[in-house]
Design a protein around this motif. Structure first.
Motif, PDB file in Angstrom:
ATOM      1  N   UNK A  73      29.314  -4.008  21.943  1.00  0.00           N
ATOM      2  CA  UNK A  73      30.688  -4.196  21.482  1.00  0.00           C
ATOM      3  C   UNK A  73      31.616  -4.311  22.686  1.00  0.00           C
ATOM      4  N   UNK A  74      32.612  -5.189  22.551  1.00  0.00           N
ATOM      5  CA  UNK A  74      33.582  -5.437  23.613  1.00  0.00           C
ATOM      6  C   UNK A  74      34.866  -5.930  22.963  1.00  0.00           C
ATOM      7  N   UNK A  75      36.005  -5.510  23.498  1.00  0.00           N
ATOM      8  CA  UNK A  75      37.297  -6.013  23.035  1.00  0.00           C
ATOM      9  C   UNK A  75      37.816  -6.995  24.069  1.00  0.00           C
ATOM     10  N   UNK A 104      10.889  -6.103  22.196  1.00  0.00           N
ATOM     11  CA  UNK A 104      11.976  -5.857  23.148  1.00  0.00           C
ATOM     12  C   UNK A 104      12.422  -7.119  23.851  1.00  0.00           C
ATOM     13  N   UNK A 105      12.940  -6.952  25.042  1.00  0.00           N
ATOM     14  CA  UNK A 105      13.408  -8.082  25.816  1.00  0.00           C
ATOM     15  C   UNK A 105      14.810  -8.531  25.462  1.00  0.00           C
ATOM     16  N   UNK A 106      15.455  -7.832  24.551  1.00  0.00           N
ATOM     17  CA  UNK A 106      16.813  -8.205  24.160  1.00  0.00           C
ATOM     18  C   UNK A 106      17.800  -7.791  25.252  1.00  0.00           C
ATOM     19  N   UNK A 107      18.810  -8.612  25.479  1.00  0.00           N
ATOM     20  CA  UNK A 107      19.888  -8.246  26.395  1.00  0.00           C
ATOM     21  C   UNK A 107      21.197  -8.598  25.727  1.00  0.00           C
ATOM     22  N   UNK A 108      21.634  -7.722  24.844  1.00  0.00           N
ATOM     23  CA  UNK A 108      22.818  -7.985  24.045  1.00  0.00           C
ATOM     24  C   UNK A 108      24.079  -8.040  24.907  1.00  0.00           C
ATOM     25  N   UNK A 109      24.123  -7.345  26.040  1.00  0.00           N
ATOM     26  CA  UNK A 109      25.312  -7.372  26.897  1.00  0.00           C
ATOM     27  C   UNK A 109      25.588  -8.782  27.400  1.00  0.00           C
ATOM     28  N   UNK A 110      24.545  -9.535  27.726  1.00  0.00           N
ATOM     29  CA  UNK A 110      24.719 -10.921  28.178  1.00  0.00           C
ATOM     30  C   UNK A 110      25.280 -11.772  27.042  1.00  0.00           C
ATOM     31  N   UNK A 111      24.772 -11.596  25.838  1.00  0.00           N
ATOM     32  CA  UNK A 111      25.239 -12.353  24.680  1.00  0.00           C
ATOM     33  C   UNK A 111      26.703 -12.032  24.366  1.00  0.00           C
ATOM     34  N   UNK A 112      27.063 -10.749  24.392  1.00  0.00           N
ATOM     35  CA  UNK A 112      28.454 -10.347  24.132  1.00  0.00           C
ATOM     36  C   UNK A 112      29.375 -10.911  25.213  1.00  0.00           C
ATOM     37  N   UNK A 113      28.971 -10.818  26.470  1.00  0.00           N
ATOM     38  CA  UNK A 113      29.787 -11.349  27.566  1.00  0.00           C
ATOM     39  C   UNK A 113      29.978 -12.859  27.458  1.00  0.00           C
ATOM     40  N   UNK A 114      28.920 -13.579  27.109  1.00  0.00           N
ATOM     41  CA  UNK A 114      29.020 -15.031  26.943  1.00  0.00           C
ATOM     42  C   UNK A 114      29.966 -15.382  25.796  1.00  0.00           C
ATOM     43  N   UNK A 134      27.756  -1.871  30.440  1.00  0.00           N
ATOM     44  CA  UNK A 134      27.336  -2.846  31.438  1.00  0.00           C
ATOM     45  C   UNK A 134      28.350  -3.985  31.443  1.00  0.00           C
ATOM     46  N   UNK A 135      29.005  -4.203  32.574  1.00  0.00           N
ATOM     47  CA  UNK A 135      30.017  -5.261  32.696  1.00  0.00           C
ATOM     48  C   UNK A 135      31.064  -5.170  31.594  1.00  0.00           C
ATOM     49  N   UNK A 136      31.449  -3.946  31.242  1.00  0.00           N
ATOM     50  CA  UNK A 136      32.476  -3.727  30.225  1.00  0.00           C
ATOM     51  C   UNK A 136      31.976  -3.733  28.799  1.00  0.00           C
ATOM     52  N   UNK A 137      30.695  -4.022  28.591  1.00  0.00           N
ATOM     53  CA  UNK A 137      30.117  -4.073  27.245  1.00  0.00           C
ATOM     54  C   UNK A 137      29.425  -2.745  26.952  1.00  0.00           C
ATOM     55  N   UNK A 138      29.867  -2.065  25.883  1.00  0.00           N
ATOM     56  CA  UNK A 138      29.222  -0.831  25.453  1.00  0.00           C
ATOM     57  C   UNK A 138      28.001  -1.196  24.627  1.00  0.00           C
ATOM     58  N   UNK A 139      26.828  -0.689  25.010  1.00  0.00           N
ATOM     59  CA  UNK A 139      25.593  -1.022  24.293  1.00  0.00           C
ATOM     60  C   UNK A 139      24.802   0.244  23.975  1.00  0.00           C
ATOM     61  N   UNK A 140      23.998   0.132  22.927  1.00  0.00           N
ATOM     62  CA  UNK A 140      23.026   1.172  22.597  1.00  0.00           C
ATOM     63  C   UNK A 140      21.774   0.455  22.085  1.00  0.00           C
ATOM     64  N   UNK A 141      20.620   0.964  22.470  1.00  0.00           N
ATOM     65  CA  UNK A 141      19.341   0.370  22.062  1.00  0.00           C
ATOM     66  C   UNK A 141      18.607   1.333  21.147  1.00  0.00           C
ATOM     67  N   UNK A 166      31.305  -7.872  18.309  1.00  0.00           N
ATOM     68  CA  UNK A 166      30.379  -6.834  17.864  1.00  0.00           C
ATOM     69  C   UNK A 166      29.070  -7.523  17.474  1.00  0.00           C
ATOM     70  N   UNK A 167      28.024  -7.334  18.282  1.00  0.00           N
ATOM     71  CA  UNK A 167      26.769  -8.062  18.081  1.00  0.00           C
ATOM     72  C   UNK A 167      25.612  -7.073  17.978  1.00  0.00           C
ATOM     73  N   UNK A 168      24.746  -7.300  16.998  1.00  0.00           N
ATOM     74  CA  UNK A 168      23.492  -6.554  16.876  1.00  0.00           C
ATOM     75  C   UNK A 168      22.372  -7.573  16.969  1.00  0.00           C
ATOM     76  N   UNK A 169      21.416  -7.285  17.840  1.00  0.00           N
ATOM     77  CA  UNK A 169      20.308  -8.218  18.072  1.00  0.00           C
ATOM     78  C   UNK A 169      19.004  -7.439  18.017  1.00  0.00           C
ATOM     79  N   UNK A 170      18.058  -7.929  17.230  1.00  0.00           N
ATOM     80  CA  UNK A 170      16.745  -7.289  17.125  1.00  0.00           C
ATOM     81  C   UNK A 170      15.665  -8.306  17.475  1.00  0.00           C
TER      82      UNK A 170
END
Length: 86
Positions: A51-53, A68-78, A30-37, A60-64
């Motif tokens: 994860x994003x380079x 639910x309700x986590x959106x790690x892609x937004x956090x990585x992008x920010x 999503x928006x260049x961020x590779x994610x897995x839930x 590299x961010x892990x969020x628990x």
């Protein structure tokens, strides 16, 4: 290699605790961020790993979160937005 875990249930045994079964979704980009839930089987905990380079930096961010309700892609992008351009 995250695609190897996608759609599978994996057992994790924390030290001194009983095994936990985690159900993994398919990885997505999503928006260049590779994610897995992953969701705790029979529970309400949900974790996401993203994860994003950016230049020479790996973000590299892990969020628990419970329920639910986590959106790690937004956090990585920010976070990536704060990395200076080369």
């Amino acid at each position: 290699q995250w695609s190897l875990c996608g759609g599978k249930t994996l057992a994790v045994t924390p030290p001194g605790q009983p095994a936990q079964a985690w159900d993994f979704a398919q990885p997505i980009t999503t928006s260049g961020v590779l994610t897995i839930a992953a969701t705790l089987h029979g529970g309400t905990a949900t974790c996401q790993h993203g994860i994003l380079v950016r230049g020479n930096v790996v973000i590299d961010v892990r969020q628990c979160r419970p329920g639910g309700g986590a959106d790690v892609a937004v956090l990585v992008s920010a976070t990536a937005a704060k990395v200076p351009s080369q």
